[in-house]
Structures are given as structure tokens and as C-alpha cells.
Design an enzyme around this catalytic site. Structure first.
Site, PDB file in Angstrom:
ATOM      1  N   ASP A 343       0.837  -1.191   0.000  1.00 57.63           N
ATOM      2  CA  ASP A 343       0.000   0.000   0.000  1.00 57.63           C
ATOM      3  C   ASP A 343       0.878   1.250   0.000  1.00 57.63           C
ATOM      4  O   ASP A 343       1.853   1.337   0.764  1.00 57.63           O
ATOM      5  CB  ASP A 343      -0.895  -0.022   1.246  1.00 57.63           C
ATOM      6  CG  ASP A 343      -1.780   1.192   1.360  1.00 57.63           C
ATOM      7  OD1 ASP A 343      -2.676   1.344   0.515  1.00 57.63           O
ATOM      8  OD2 ASP A 343      -1.568   1.995   2.290  1.00 57.63           O
ATOM      9  N   GLU A 379       1.597  -0.556  -5.020  1.00 55.75           N
ATOM     10  CA  GLU A 379       0.673   0.528  -5.347  1.00 55.75           C
ATOM     11  C   GLU A 379       1.587   1.739  -5.538  1.00 55.75           C
ATOM     12  O   GLU A 379       2.065   2.316  -4.549  1.00 55.75           O
ATOM     13  CB  GLU A 379      -0.326   0.767  -4.218  1.00 55.75           C
ATOM     14  CG  GLU A 379      -1.318   1.867  -4.556  1.00 55.75           C
ATOM     15  CD  GLU A 379      -2.263   2.190  -3.393  1.00 55.75           C
ATOM     16  OE1 GLU A 379      -3.436   2.490  -3.668  1.00 55.75           O
ATOM     17  OE2 GLU A 379      -1.816   2.166  -2.234  1.00 55.75           O
TER      18      GLU A 379
END
Length: 729
Positions: A343, A379
Site C-alpha cells: 500500500d 501501489e
């Protein structure tokens, strides 16, 4: 209680079959106490006197698995200097393998009095916080092995442990919403039907439920608020026993592996649940604030925030980096997971200020003999300066390709000037990855993910509808690149419903037949809706859970069929980019591996791409020109394919290309639901493609009658007797 010196390695609580070794890093500590708790939360404090290179350690012979514990760290409390030690705050072990209980958000959890951030609060937080738990490291893996599915064969399914299983009536009620529920045959069989090779679980590291959400009657559903990087989230455990969530998680991984499905974890190493300077003191802040967090240089009371959550982990500090790498290795070696999706991964690359692909974090990952072997998915962005880094991660990484998502959405909603970019995304995004030596596998293609509209909502809403989140619909992305097909939200209009169904099929077929690694959002294949909410982070409710009883069965079957087509034909999952050569062919020269065709069946010219309103294109995939070999050295060949796209409002007649491409074609996919059949269509014939649909055609080959594989037929061959009929068999 007796304590022995123990060892500074490994960090955390390690049970060896007799007792437990405890080790915790803190350069800020002047004194450390290990606190043991019984089931009634009665506390026993043990002085940790041994310290080696700032690692405080001891061995307690009597401590067994299931023991609950925490730490109290004594040291300076001077927030302006970045120091926040307070022994009145019980601290979670950063290396705890499991936790017990939850946070109740009492004033006692904070090291200051509400309303006065510069004050000091000395209330005891032990009754109000979660406890660390000693776990049993022994587990019967029954010969479990990592599936090691190559990227070229990988199909990812992004899923939420609770959301996927909570409403599935085929799963026993006690197992719904848990790791055990994910491993239930009802889920595994569904994944296998779809051709899924890897399930990517949204955060399962122990996380904290935000107080601001609880005050609104909401919950942190997504879980991007980690406090324990080694501990499986306890609320996803069916047993709810102290430490048993570890065993349950391992059993889930083992069962998924037995079905040939890899497990990828969505991990959040960029920040923690302690927030900014107004947040609680739960773990890292009280152990060594300066080591674990990036602090502002001019005033160390404040935290540098590249994530929008209040703090950023200090990846310049060796012990913070060690925490990340130890956590990654633990989940691979002890929990047997197969990869990670990072993330806001750009934050991990900010060793100094800018995002740096040569940062220490990337170097450590590349050199680590365990972590470098698993799937690493970034990401590739954060909210800091220069944070959008799609296409710029190191070669061994794959990336969520946000440009793929945006372009495919734009093309199918009929945006002008999207054709050229759509072609680049369909063929693996060579413009983003090829120059750095990467291959199509670098692109994780997706149209929807947890953050944003579901697939059904993408074709049903022009605007977000997030009123249920309690922020006056101000949260969530406003530019969704969606199209409601003429009516906002629910409708009974048959024409609109038919168009929406077709658009969903268009997007799924495009995704699964693009070069790169496809990722499907859980429930998209069932027609899941969140009623237009594109930011379900706080909605732990039926709004976000998968409603299996309302499944769009035809869409499931369509998704499974296109997934099988991808699996059966290597032309859709090449390991190398197309080169499109020769661009201009002389008479008799071989066909290129890829050709872009106009509606006239002829190869497109540069001027055709510049037509801003062009919404139709054909692409020829040359099955003989794959130019690759399989793992055993066999040259890969396939049949030729022709994909015809029409994102316009009118039906279009395509002329099938000349005979050199194929003498005859058959339709294998028609998202308009009209043309898939085994009828041969000759070169040069016209093929109608319905408005807003796509047709996939395969070079026609006459098929021999299927051989009789019955047992009776086999016996007849052995005895020399005449093969019995299928009826007799």
C-alpha cells in the site's frame, strides 16, 4: 517469577518448547519492564536487565503459548525533541505474533490531556489497550509447498476476508467472515471456476478501529490502520482464542495451496495506527518515537505525513527497515504466503525526500534471499510530492497500473482520443515498462479495486453516493470515469439494464484478454453493488459485503469462460511485448506478431490514430509469432485471434482481414450475446459488431470427432474388439 538473560535474537516473543525468549529494540529506553497478564488482566512486571545493541531481552522459563504480555518503557518524555517514552502506557510488542482484545479509546491511551497537546497524562493504559500474545510456532503443514504460479499464468482476485464470506450461506455461520471461511470449499470452488490463481487479501495485519468512525457508528472495514506487522487480525478468527488466529491463518493458506491458489497480502508498512502528534501511544511511539517515525526537522513534535494518515514510517532508520524485512520474511517462511501488495509503496522509497528507486528499502528487498523470490506488487503512488510513480519501480516489481484502469474506463464510456492509449494498455503498457527492461508481467491490470466503484456501479452511476459515510458526500473520488448508461442508479428500464450488462462484459473481457496480469475485484463477477458508494472504507455492513444470493449467474459464467480462453491460449499472456514488425510488409513477407486493423480490414495508418472521435479498432494477434518457449523449451504456438472493439453508439460492420491472416474465422466471444458460435466466416466477409460491444474471433479449424475415452473403449482396443458405441459404454 524467575527470568534468565535470554538472547537479543530474534526480536519478539519466541517459544522454544520449554519457555519463551523476549526481545525488544529501544534506543530511547533507560529501563524496560516486561508485563505479563492473566485472563483477568492481573499484571506481573518483570525487569528486563539485559541489553545488547539497544535490544532489551530476557528468557522466562514458565511462559507458554497463550500468555498475554506487553511492555512499559521508561525514558525521557520531551515531545519537542521527538522523545515520547511514558511507562504508564502499556505497549504492544512490534513483533507480537498475535494480539488479544481491542482499543477502547480511553483518555488513558494518550500521553497528553485532551485539549492540551503539550501536557503529560500518566493514567495507566493497560485496562484499555490490546495485549500481545505468545504463540505456538508448531503447525502441521502436511507437505505444503508454494504454488509458484508464473506471472504469465496468474489471475488475481482482490478480496476482503469478511466481505467475501459473511453472507455466503454455504459456509457454516461460525466460519463466515473468517480465515476459515476463505478456506471453505464454497469459496475455493468459486475461485477455481473463475480460473483464479492468486487471492489478494486486503489487510490482515492486526489493525485498529478508528475512534472517529466508532463515534459515527461506523467501523474501519478496509483495515489500512496497522498496529501489528506480524499478527493476523484477531477479529477474522473463527476460534476467537488467544493466539489461535495464527493456526487458523496457516490452515487457510495450506488449503488454498492445495487448490493451487496463491495467497498475496495487502500490506501497509508506510504508516501505523498511532496517527499524528494527537494520536494514542499504543506501541512504536512509546518504544522509540524517533527511530520508528519520520519527524519534522524544525519541530519534532510533528510527524512527516506522506500518506494522509498522520505519520510515515522512518525508512531511513535501520531498525525500522529491519522491522519491515523481518515481517516480510516471517509471513513467507512461517505463514507460507506467496507475495505482497504494498500500500502506498512510494512512501517506502522516500529515504530522504524524493521517491528513489535506489533507496535502501528496494536494495534490501532485491538482496533478500527469501523476499526476492515471492510476488512483489506496488501501489506505485502516495500523496507526497512526486508521488505518482507508475512505471518507475525496480525491475523485479510489478505495479498496479492506474493508467490501465483509467484508459479502459474512458474507452468503453466513449471518451474521445482514447484509442491510441487504449491500444497501449491492451498490449501490456510497453510505453511504461519496456525501456527499463521490464516485461508485460510488470503491469497488474485492473478496472476496479476496493477503492472506488464496483464494476456494476461503474456502469450504473455518474456520481458518487457516499452519504452513509457521514461526511456529507465529500469523501471519495469525484472523477470516476464512469457512465450510468442513461439513468443514475437503480432502474427497471430493460434497455438500460441490457446495456449495463453488456458494458460489464466488455470490461471483464478486455481485462482478461489484455497482456499483463489481470486482477478482478471480489464480487464484480457476481454483479455486486455498493449503491454508488465509492469509498466503502467505513462500511462494515451489507452495503459492502458480497450478496451471494443475488449473484448475476450469467456474468459468473461469462467471466469463467473468458478466463478459460485466456488460460488455453498463450497469445493472451505473452512474456514479451509485441514488436509489430514488419510495420510495412512487402509481398510474401510474414505477418507481424500484432496488427491494428480498421473497419475495412486493412492495417491502420498513423492518421487513423489521430482521429479524435474514433471508437472502433480491430487487433490481430499472430499465434505463430509468439516467439517464446515454455519451461521445457518447447516453442509456444497458438491459433490466430482477431479482436474487434466498438465503443461507439452505432453498430459497425467490420470487414474481416485478407486470407493471409486466416482463411476463415469463428466467433468465440461476443459481449452483445448474439454471435458466439462455431460457424466459419470467410476472409473478406463482413462482421457486424453491436454498438458498445466487442467480438473475439479465432482462426477456424475443422475439428475431428471427439475420441471415445470410455473405459469400455479402452478395453476394446486391448482385446482387438470393435469399439462399442457411447450408448453401450
Amino acid at each position: 517469577m524467575e527470568t534468565w538473560p535470554g538472547s537479543a535474537h530474534p526480536l519478539g516473543a519466541t517459544y522454544d518448547g520449554s519457555g519463551t525468549n523476549f526481545a525488544i529494540f529501544s534506543e530511547a529506553a533507560e529501563r524496560v519492564e516486561l508485563c505479563l497478564f492473566d485472563e483477568d488482566r492481573n499484571e506481573t512486571r518483570l525487569e528486563v536487565t539485559e541489553v545488547d545493541a539497544y535490544v532489551w531481552h530476557c528468557y522466562v522459563p514458565e511462559v507458554q503459548p497463550g500468555q498475554r504480555y506487553g511492555y512499559r518503557v521508561h525514558g525521557p518524555y520531551a515531545p519537542a525533541d521527538g522523545k515520547r517514552a511514558n511507562p504508564n502506557k502499556l505497549l504492544i510488542d512490534p513483533y507480537a505474533k498475535a494480539t488479544h482484545g481491542s482499543i477502547d479509546w480511553s483518555q488513558a491511551l494518550f500521553s497528553y490531556d485532551f485539549g492540551d497537546p503539550d501536557s503529560r497524562n500518566d493514567e495507566d493504559s493497560a485496562p484499555h489497550t490490546m495485549l500481545s500474545v505468545v504463540t505456538n510456532p508448531y503447525f502441521d503443514w502436511s507437505g505444503d509447498r508454494h504454488p509458484r504460479t508464473p506471472y504469465s499464468q496468474t489471475v488475481i482476485y482482490e478480496a476482503h476476508v469478511k466481505g467475501l464470506t459473511q453472507l455466503n450461506e454455504h459456509i457454516p455461520e461460525a466460519m463466515r467472515g473468517t480465515y476459515a471461511g476463505i478456506a471453505h470449499p464454497a469459496i475455493i470452488e468459486h475461485l477455481q471456476k473463475l480460473g483464479i490463481t492468486a487471492i489478494e487479501l486486503m489487510p490482515v495485519h492486526q489493525f485498529v478501529n478508528d475512534s472517529t468512525l466508532q463515534e459515527k457508528g461506523l467501523n474501519n472495514y478496509w483495515g489500512y490502520n496497522t498496529i501489528g506487522f506480524f499478527a493476523p487480525h484477531s477479529e477474522y478468527s473463527a476460534t476467537h482464542e488467544s493466539g489461535q488466529q495464527v493456526q487458523e491463518f496457516k490452515a487457510m493458506v495450506r488449503d488454498l495451496h492445495s487448490a493451487g491458489i496463491e495467497v498475496i497480502l495487502d500490506v501497509v508498512y508506510n504508516h501505523t495506527a498511532e496517527g499524528n502528534h494527537l494520536g494514542p501511544t499504543l506501541s512504536f511511539r512509546g518504544i522509540d518515537n524517533e527511530a520508528y517515525y519520520r519527524l519534522e526537522e524544525d519541530d519534532k513534535r510533528y510527524y512527516t505525513d506522506y500518506t494522509g494518515t498522520g505519520n510515515s514510517l522512518n525508512v531511513r532508520q535501520p531498525h525500522s527497515l529491519q522491522l519491515i524485512m523481518d515481517s516480510l520474511r516471517y509471513w513467507v517462511t512461517e505463514m507460507h504466503v506467496d507475495g505482497f501488495r504494498f500500500d502506498l509503496a512510494a512512501t517506502l522509497a522516500r529515504e530522504f525526500y524524493d521517491v528513489d528507486r535506489l533507496s535502501s528499502f528496494f536494495e534490501l528487498v532485491q538482496q533478500d534471499p527469501v523476499v526476492q523470490q515471492v510476488k512483489l506488487i506496488a501501489e506505485p503512488w502516495d500523496i507526497g510530492p512526486g508521488g505518482y510513480q507508475v512505471g518507475k519501480f525496480p525491475p523485479q516489481w510489478t505495479e498496479w497500473n492506474g493508467k490501465y484502469r483509467d484508459t479502459v474506463r474512458d474507452f468503453w464510456r466513449g471518451e474521445p482520443s482514447a484509442l491510441g492509449e487504449f491500444a497501449a494498455r491492451l498490449t501490456g503498457s510497453a510505453d511504461l515498462y519496456e525501456a527499463s527492461g521490464r516485461r508485460p508481467r510488470a503491469s497488474v491490470n485492473f478496472v476496479t479495486a476496493h477503492d472506488g466503484f464496483t464494476l456494476r456501479d461503474l456502469v450504473s452511476y455518474n456520481e458518487k453516493h457516499n452519504e452513509a459515510n457521514g461526511e456529507n458526500n465529500n469523501d471519495g473520488e469525484s472523477h470516476n470515469r464512469s457512465w450510468n448508461c442513461g439513468v443514475e442508479g437503480h432502474t427497471d428500464d430493460p434497455a438500460v439494464l441490457v446495456l449495463r450488462a453488456r458494458q460489464q462484459r466488455n470490461l471483464i473481457a478486455t481485462l482478461l484478454l489484455s497482456q499483463g496480469v489481470p486482477m478482478i475485484l471480489h464480487g464484480d463477477e457476481l454483479g455486486r453493488t455498493q449503491q454508488g458508494n465509492n469509498n466503502g472504507y467505513a462500511q462494515d455492513s451489507e452495503l459492502t459485503w458480497v450478496h451471494w444470493d443475488q449473484a448475476d449467474v450469467p456474468l459468473i459464467e461469462f467471466t469463467a469462460a473468458v478466463s478459460r480462453l485466456r488460460k488455453e491460449h498463450p497469445i493472451f499472456r505473452r512474456s514479451r511485448f509485441f514488436d509489430g514488425r514488419p510495420v510495412s510488409r512487402g509481398e510474401g513477407e510474414p505477418l507481424p506478431d500484432l496488427a491494428w486493423l480498421g473497419t475495412d480490414g486493412q492495417e491502420m495508418h498513423p492518421d487513423d490514430w489521430d482521429e479524435g472521435l474514433a471508437r472502433t479498432v480491430g487487433v490481430f494477434f499472430n499465434g505463430q509469432g509468439i516467439g517464446e518457449r515454455d519451461a521445457r523449451g518447447q516453442r509456444l504456438v497458438d491459433v490466430n485471434f482477431l479482436l474487434l472493439f466498438n465503443a461507439g453508439d452505432e453498430d459497425v460492420e467490420f470487414v474481416l482481414p485478407p486470407e493471409e491472416y486466416s482463411a476463415e474465422w469463428e466467433i468465440v466471444v461476443d459481449t452483445a450475446g448474439e454471435g458466439a458460435d462455431a460457424i466459419a466466416r470467410p476472409a473478406g466477409a463482413q462482421q457486424s459488431v453491436t454498438a458498445r460491444s466487442m467480438v473475439v474471433m479465432r482462426a477456424f479449424e475443422a475439428r475431428a470427432t471427439e475420441p471415445d475415452h470410455s473405459v469400455a473403449a479402452s478395453l476394446a482396443v486391448l482385446t482387438g474388439a470393435q469399439t462399442p458405441s457411447a450408448v453401450d459404454a
